[in-house]
Design a protein around this motif. Structure first.
Motif, PDB file in Angstrom:
ATOM      1  N   GLU A 184      19.094 -13.456  13.613  1.00 44.07           N
ATOM      2  CA  GLU A 184      19.884 -13.005  14.933  1.00 44.07           C
ATOM      3  C   GLU A 184      20.790 -11.870  14.523  1.00 44.07           C
ATOM      4  OE1 GLU A 184      21.580 -16.062  18.014  1.00 44.07           O
ATOM      5  OE2 GLU A 184      21.081 -17.485  16.553  1.00 44.07           O
ATOM      6  N   GLU A 185      21.268 -10.972  15.170  1.00 46.59           N
ATOM      7  CA  GLU A 185      22.084  -9.561  15.053  1.00 46.59           C
ATOM      8  C   GLU A 185      23.210 -10.767  15.159  1.00 46.59           C
ATOM      9  OE1 GLU A 185      20.834  -6.716  17.664  1.00 46.59           O
ATOM     10  OE2 GLU A 185      20.865  -5.809  15.985  1.00 46.59           O
TER      11      GLU A 185
ATOM     12  N   PRO B 262      15.421  -4.612  16.334  1.00 40.64           N
ATOM     13  CA  PRO B 262      16.441  -5.265  17.999  1.00 40.64           C
ATOM     14  C   PRO B 262      15.875  -5.791  19.223  1.00 40.64           C
ATOM     15  CG  PRO B 262      17.227  -2.629  17.308  1.00 40.64           C
ATOM     16  CD  PRO B 262      16.000  -3.350  16.524  1.00 40.64           C
ATOM     17  N   LEU B 263      16.055  -6.668  19.612  1.00 48.53           N
ATOM     18  CA  LEU B 263      15.514  -7.088  21.111  1.00 48.53           C
ATOM     19  C   LEU B 263      16.448  -8.048  21.348  1.00 48.53           C
ATOM     20  CD1 LEU B 263      12.031  -7.217  20.102  1.00 48.53           C
ATOM     21  CD2 LEU B 263      13.430  -5.571  21.302  1.00 48.53           C
ATOM     22  N   PRO B 264      17.125  -8.084  22.544  1.00 44.85           N
ATOM     23  CA  PRO B 264      18.234  -8.757  23.386  1.00 44.85           C
ATOM     24  C   PRO B 264      17.329 -10.491  23.491  1.00 44.85           C
ATOM     25  CG  PRO B 264      16.878  -7.418  25.374  1.00 44.85           C
ATOM     26  CD  PRO B 264      16.719  -6.704  23.131  1.00 44.85           C
ATOM     27  N   TRP B 265      17.336 -10.798  23.881  1.00 43.30           N
ATOM     28  CA  TRP B 265      17.087 -12.324  24.332  1.00 43.30           C
ATOM     29  C   TRP B 265      16.829 -12.094  26.143  1.00 43.30           C
ATOM     30  CZ3 TRP B 265      15.704 -15.316  20.178  1.00 43.30           C
ATOM     31  CH2 TRP B 265      17.031 -15.126  18.866  1.00 43.30           C
TER      32      TRP B 265
ATOM     33  N   TRP C 283      13.244  -9.002  15.474  1.00 47.31           N
ATOM     34  CA  TRP C 283      12.183  -9.280  14.864  1.00 47.31           C
ATOM     35  C   TRP C 283      11.363  -8.432  14.322  1.00 47.31           C
ATOM     36  CZ3 TRP C 283      10.291 -13.834  18.460  1.00 47.31           C
ATOM     37  CH2 TRP C 283      11.596 -14.077  19.052  1.00 47.31           C
TER      38      TRP C 283
ATOM     39  N   PHE D 251      12.460 -13.112  22.869  1.00 49.81           N
ATOM     40  CA  PHE D 251      12.927 -11.759  23.101  1.00 49.81           C
ATOM     41  C   PHE D 251      13.112 -11.486  25.133  1.00 49.81           C
ATOM     42  CE2 PHE D 251       9.003 -10.763  21.454  1.00 49.81           C
ATOM     43  CZ  PHE D 251       8.417 -10.050  22.437  1.00 49.81           C
TER      44      PHE D 251
ATOM     45  N   ARG E  45      26.490  -7.496  16.713  1.00 47.61           N
ATOM     46  CA  ARG E  45      25.742  -7.403  18.374  1.00 47.61           C
ATOM     47  C   ARG E  45      25.653  -8.894  19.170  1.00 47.61           C
ATOM     48  NH1 ARG E  45      21.625  -3.040  18.462  1.00 47.61           N
ATOM     49  NH2 ARG E  45      22.244  -2.517  20.199  1.00 47.61           N
TER      50      ARG E  45
ATOM     51  N   GLY F   3      21.480 -11.040  20.852  1.00 53.54           N
ATOM     52  CA  GLY F   3      20.468  -9.669  20.470  1.00 53.54           C
ATOM     53  C   GLY F   3      19.205 -10.777  19.342  1.00 53.54           C
TER      54      GLY F   3
END
Length: 139
Positions: free
Chosen positions: A59-60, A81-84, A69, A98, A63, A66
């Motif tokens: 996990e970031e 980096p990808l948002p949830w 991955w 993601f 940030r 996100g």
């Protein structure tokens, strides 16, 4: 649906190798795709990332919302980096994948190895798994 069984060997990043103690080089690690096994069936999408395999690395911390991955296919592996995903199940639990992931949400994906282990344990210790007894639910 069962979890995808694709695996990739991910070498440690160059900066991690550079920071490692001489003689103690970090080892590559294997990653297992976390998506549902049907995600590769999305071949007709224009975005080829829809068919990539994916595994969350961390996990970031700085940030909100996100994670980083690993995404891979037969030609490349990259860290992104990808948002949830914002979907919630019937109990209000968030999807662990993601945003805009292909295939089902995390609660719809079953790790067949975990299921096989649970089945054997339930057979050997039925008193610990009342929900798996005949007439008591899944079984």
């Amino acid at each position: 649906m069962n979890q995808c069984t694709a695996v990739v060997l991910l070498p440690p990043p160059d900066h991690v190798i550079a920071l490692s103690i001489p003689g103690h080089r970090p080892e590559p690690g294997h990653l297992l795709c976390e998506l549902g096994e049907d995600h590769e069936g999305h071949e007709n999408h224009q975005d080829h990332e829809d068919t990539d395999h994916a595994a969350m690395l961390w996990e970031e911390g700085g940030r909100h919302g996100g994670a980083v991955w690993a995404r891979w296919n037969t030609e490349r592996t990259e860290l992104v980096p990808l948002p949830w995903c914002t979907a919630l199940d019937s109990r209000g639990e968030a999807c662990g994948l993601f945003a805009r992931h292909p295939s089902g949400h995390s609660w719809e994906v079953t790790d067949p190895t975990d299921e096989a282990i649970m089945r054997v344990l339930a057979e050997q210790h039925p008193h610990l798994f009342p929900e798996r007894r005949e007439g008591g639910g899944a079984g």
